[in-house]
Design an enzyme around this catalytic site. Structure first.
Site, PDB file in Angstrom:
ATOM      1  CD1 TRP A 268      76.157  54.867 -50.850  1.00 45.29           C
ATOM      2  CD2 TRP A 268      76.096  55.036 -53.057  1.00 45.29           C
ATOM      3  NE1 TRP A 268      77.379  54.628 -51.312  1.00 45.29           N
ATOM      4  CE2 TRP A 268      77.390  54.721 -52.674  1.00 45.29           C
ATOM      5  CE3 TRP A 268      75.842  55.232 -54.402  1.00 45.29           C
ATOM      6  CZ2 TRP A 268      78.428  54.539 -53.563  1.00 45.29           C
ATOM      7  CZ3 TRP A 268      76.856  55.086 -55.292  1.00 45.29           C
ATOM      8  CH2 TRP A 268      78.123  54.725 -54.865  1.00 45.29           C
TER       9      TRP A 268
ATOM     10  CD  GLU B 142      75.321  49.136 -59.368  1.00 40.91           C
ATOM     11  OE1 GLU B 142      75.376  49.357 -60.587  1.00 40.91           O
ATOM     12  OE2 GLU B 142      76.135  49.602 -58.565  1.00 40.91           O
TER      13      GLU B 142
ATOM     14  CD  GLU C 200      73.940  51.273 -63.730  1.00 38.49           C
ATOM     15  OE1 GLU C 200      74.549  51.448 -64.794  1.00 38.49           O
ATOM     16  OE2 GLU C 200      74.458  50.811 -62.710  1.00 38.49           O
TER      17      GLU C 200
ATOM     18  CG  HIS D 169      76.064  56.137 -59.336  1.00 38.04           C
ATOM     19  ND1 HIS D 169      76.774  56.841 -60.280  1.00 38.04           N
ATOM     20  CD2 HIS D 169      76.574  54.882 -59.343  1.00 38.04           C
ATOM     21  CE1 HIS D 169      77.709  56.059 -60.815  1.00 38.04           C
ATOM     22  NE2 HIS D 169      77.602  54.868 -60.271  1.00 38.04           N
TER      23      HIS D 169
ATOM     24  NE  ARG E 122      73.565  48.142 -63.629  1.00 35.84           N
ATOM     25  CZ  ARG E 122      74.789  47.798 -63.983  1.00 35.84           C
ATOM     26  NH1 ARG E 122      74.968  47.057 -65.053  1.00 35.84           N
ATOM     27  NH2 ARG E 122      75.826  48.165 -63.267  1.00 35.84           N
TER      28      ARG E 122
ATOM     29  CG  ASP F 295      75.222  54.097 -62.571  1.00 42.65           C
ATOM     30  OD1 ASP F 295      76.003  53.212 -62.214  1.00 42.65           O
ATOM     31  OD2 ASP F 295      74.148  54.341 -61.974  1.00 42.65           O
TER      32      ASP F 295
ATOM     33  CE1 TYR G 134      79.628  55.064 -57.577  1.00 44.44           C
ATOM     34  CE2 TYR G 134      81.265  55.553 -55.899  1.00 44.44           C
ATOM     35  CZ  TYR G 134      80.593  54.635 -56.699  1.00 44.44           C
ATOM     36  OH  TYR G 134      80.900  53.307 -56.608  1.00 44.44           O
TER      37      TYR G 134
ATOM     38  CD  GLU H  75      79.276  48.043 -64.611  1.00 39.34           C
ATOM     39  OE1 GLU H  75      78.241  47.626 -64.071  1.00 39.34           O
ATOM     40  OE2 GLU H  75      79.952  48.968 -64.149  1.00 39.34           O
TER      41      GLU H  75
ATOM     42  NE  ARG I 177      79.173  54.195 -65.738  1.00 37.04           N
ATOM     43  CZ  ARG I 177      79.256  53.929 -64.427  1.00 37.04           C
ATOM     44  NH1 ARG I 177      78.456  53.003 -63.885  1.00 37.04           N
ATOM     45  NH2 ARG I 177      80.130  54.537 -63.655  1.00 37.04           N
TER      46      ARG I 177
HETATM   47  O1  LIG Z   1      79.398  49.816 -61.983  1.00 36.02           O
HETATM   48  C1  LIG Z   1      78.375  50.460 -61.642  1.00 36.02           C
HETATM   49  O2  LIG Z   1      77.343  50.571 -62.337  1.00 36.02           O
HETATM   50  C2  LIG Z   1      78.385  51.121 -60.352  1.00 36.02           C
HETATM   51  O3  LIG Z   1      77.394  51.757 -60.015  1.00 36.02           O
HETATM   52  C3  LIG Z   1      79.563  50.941 -59.451  1.00 36.02           C
HETATM   53  C4  LIG Z   1      79.093  50.631 -58.068  1.00 36.02           C
HETATM   54  O4  LIG Z   1      78.778  51.836 -57.426  1.00 36.02           O
HETATM   55  C5  LIG Z   1      80.144  49.863 -57.307  1.00 36.02           C
HETATM   56  O5  LIG Z   1      80.358  48.652 -57.965  1.00 36.02           O
HETATM   57  C6  LIG Z   1      79.702  49.631 -55.880  1.00 36.02           C
HETATM   58  O6  LIG Z   1      80.617  48.798 -55.223  1.00 36.02           O
HETATM   59 MG   LIG Z   2      75.747  51.332 -61.262  1.00 39.40          MG
END
Ligand SMILES: O=C(O)C(=O)C[C@H](O)[C@H](O)CO
Ligand SMILES: [Mg+2]
Length: 403
Positions: free
Chosen positions: A403, A263, A237, A213, A284, A211, A160, A340, A148
Site C-alpha cells: 500500500w 493506525e 511511523e 506508510h 497508533r 510516516d 502519498y 495526530e 510531521r
Molecule cells: O495520518 C496518517 O498517519 C496516515 O497515514 C493517513 C492514512 O493513510 C489515512 O488516514 C488512511 O485513510
Molecule cells: Mg500514517
C-alpha cells in the site's frame, strides 16, 4: 434502566465521507459514534444497519461492557476493520450517553485528567524540501510542538502523504483507486536530507515525525532509521507492513529511532507481540478502528505494562466525533505519547460542532458533558455520499507495492 429506543446511521460527505451512528434512549438522551472507514464506508454502514442496530433496541444503554462483549463475542466472525469500526461506533455513542447522563465530560468518567492538555502534531508537506519546511515553519509559528514532515521524492510524480493543498490533506482521491509509481531507492535517498535541512531551519526544540506508510522491507526500515538517528526524529511511523509483528525485531536490531505503528490495527491481537517484546515505542490504534474507548483502554493498559506509549491516528478521515473521543481518552491515560491532528475543513466542522480546542500546541476536549461533539443532521443531509478510494502504489516495473 436507560432503554435504547432507536439508532440510525448518518452518512454524509462534507468534502469527504463520514459515517456516524446515533443512538437514542428512553430518557431522550442520545449519543453519537464515528464509524468511518476510509474507502469502505458503506461496508460499516451496512454492518451497523443490517447486523448491529436490530440487536441494540431495548437494551440498557448503561451496559457498555456487556454490549461490547455481545457485539464482539456474539459476532462469531471476530475482529477485522469493518466489525471493529462498527463496535467502536456503538461504544463511543454509549460512553457519550453515560457521560451526558452523569453531566460530566467523558474524561472524568475515565479516571479524570492525567495532564493539562493533549500534545498534537501537525502535517507539514510539500513537493520539495524547501516547500515542506516553509509549511513546517507555519506550524511552528502556530505553536505546534510536533510536526510531521512528508516531502516529494525527486523522480516520482506523486508521493502519498504529500497533499496538493498546503494545509488540508485528503487521502482518498478518486472514485476508483488512482495508481501512483513508487521507488524505494529514490525515497530512501530523499528523507535524510529533508531531516538534515529541517533541523537546520527549525532547530531542536520541535519534535519531528515521519510516516513511511508501510513501504519498506524490515532491513530497508533499519537503514532509514539509522540514517535518521543524527536528526533525532520523534518517530518513524509504519516503517514496514505489520502483519508479521516479528519483522520489527530486525528493525530494532539496527536502529534506535523510535518506531510507531498501528493506525490500521483493529484489536489488541494486532499488536500483542509488538508491545510485549517492546518492538515499538508508540501504538497508533484509534478509537474508531480498534473497537472504541472500551477496547482502546485495554490496549493502552497493556502497552503501559511494557513501556509503550500511545500515538493515536488522527487523519481527516477520522471524524470530529472520533477526535473528541480520542482527546478524552488521551487526557485520561498515564502512557499518552502524542495525538495526530489533521485539521478538518470548515465544512466538516460545521456538520460536527465540537467543544475541543487548540492552544499552545495542545488540544483539549473541553468541559461539555459527554464527548462534547454533535452532528447537525440537517446540514449532513445536504452532503450525499460520494464514493472515494485511497490510491494504490505500483513499482517502476508495474508490480503492486505494499500500500
Ligand atoms: O495520518 C496518517 O498517519 C496516515 O497515514 C493517513 C492514512 O493513510 C489515512 O488516514 C488512511 O485513510
Ligand atoms: Mg500514517
Amino acid at each position: 434502566m436507560l432503554k435504547i429506543t432507536a439508532a440510525r446511521v448518518i452518512v454524509t460527505c462534507p468534502g469527504r465521507n463520514f459515517v456516524t451512528l446515533k443512538i437514542e434512549t428512553s430518557d431522550g438522551v442520545y449519543g453519537i459514534g464515528d464509524a468511518t472507514l476510509n474507502g469502505r464506508e458503506l461496508a460499516v454502514a451496512s454492518y451497523l444497519n443490517d447486523h448491529v442496530i436490530p440487536c441494540l433496541i431495548g437494551r440498557d444503554a448503561h451496559q457498555i461492557e456487556d454490549i461490547w462483549q455481545y457485539l464482539y463475542k456474539g459476532a462469531y466472525w471476530r475482529r477485522g476493520p469493518v466489525t471493529m469500526s462498527a463496535i467502536a461506533a456503538v461504544d463511543m455513542a454509549l460512553w457519550d450517553i453515560k457521560a451526558k447522563v452523569a453531566n460530566l465530560p467523558l474524561y472524568q468518567l475515565l479516571g479524570g485528567a492525567c495532564r493539562t492538555g493533549v500534545m498534537v502534531y501537525g502535517h507539514a508537506n510539500g513537493a520539495s524540501i524547501e516547500e515542506t519546511l516553509d509549511n513546517a515553519a507555519v506550524y511552528a509559528e502556530q505553536g505546534y510542538k510536533a510536526i510531521r514532515l512528508q516531502s516529494g521524492v525527486p523522480g516520482l510524480k506523486t508521493v502519498y502523504g504529500v497533499s496538493k493543498d498546503r494545509f488540508f490533506y485528503e487521502p482518498a482521491d478518486a472514485a476508483l483507486p488512482s495508481e501512483s509509481l513508487w521507488s524505494t531507492e529514490k525515497y530512501l535517498r530523499s528523507v535524510p536530507p529533508l531531516f538534515e535541512a529541517a533541523r537546520e531551519k527549525l532547530g531542536w526544540d520541535v519534535h519531528l515525525l515521519h510516516d513511511v506508510h508501510h513501504r519498506l522491507t524490515p532491513i530497508e526500515a533499519g537503514r532509514l532509521g539509522k540514517d535518521l538517528e543524527p536528526y533525532r526524529p520523534f518517530w518513524m511511523e509504519d516503517a514496514t507492513p505489520a502483519e508479521n509483528q516479528a519483522n520489527f525485531r530486525l528493525i530494532r536490531q539496527h536502529t534506535t529511532t523510535p518506531l510507531a505503528v498501528g493506525e490500521v490495527f483493529n484489536s489488541i491481537w494486532d499488536c500483542k507481540q509488538l508491545i510485549e517484546e517492546q518492538l515499538i515505542d508508540y501504538i497508533r490504534a484509534t478509537v474508531v478502528h480498534a473497537g472504541g474507548i472500551t477496547h482502546l483502554r485495554r490496549v493502552a493498559a497493556f502497552a503501559d505494562m511494557h513501556g509503550v506509549r500511545t500515538g493515536c491516528h488522527g487523519a481527516t478521515d477520522l471524524s470530529p466525533v472520533c477526535m473528541a473521543a480520542a482527546l478524552h481518552f488521551d487526557l485520561s491515560i498515564p502512557n499518552f505519547g502524542i495525538q495526530e491532528y489533521m485539521r478538518h475543513t470548515a465544512e466538516t466542522d460545521a456538520v460536527f460542532p465540537h467543544a475541543y480546542s487548540f492552544e499552545d500546541g495542545m488540544l483539549h476536549p473541553g468541559e461539555a458533558p459527554g464527548l462534547g461533539v454533535d452532528i447537525d443532521e440537517d446540514l449532513a443531509a445536504k452532503y450525499p455520499y460520494s464514493r472515494a478510494y485511497l490510491p494504490v502504489a505500483r513499482r517502476e516495473d508495474g508490480s503492486m507495492h505494499d500500500w
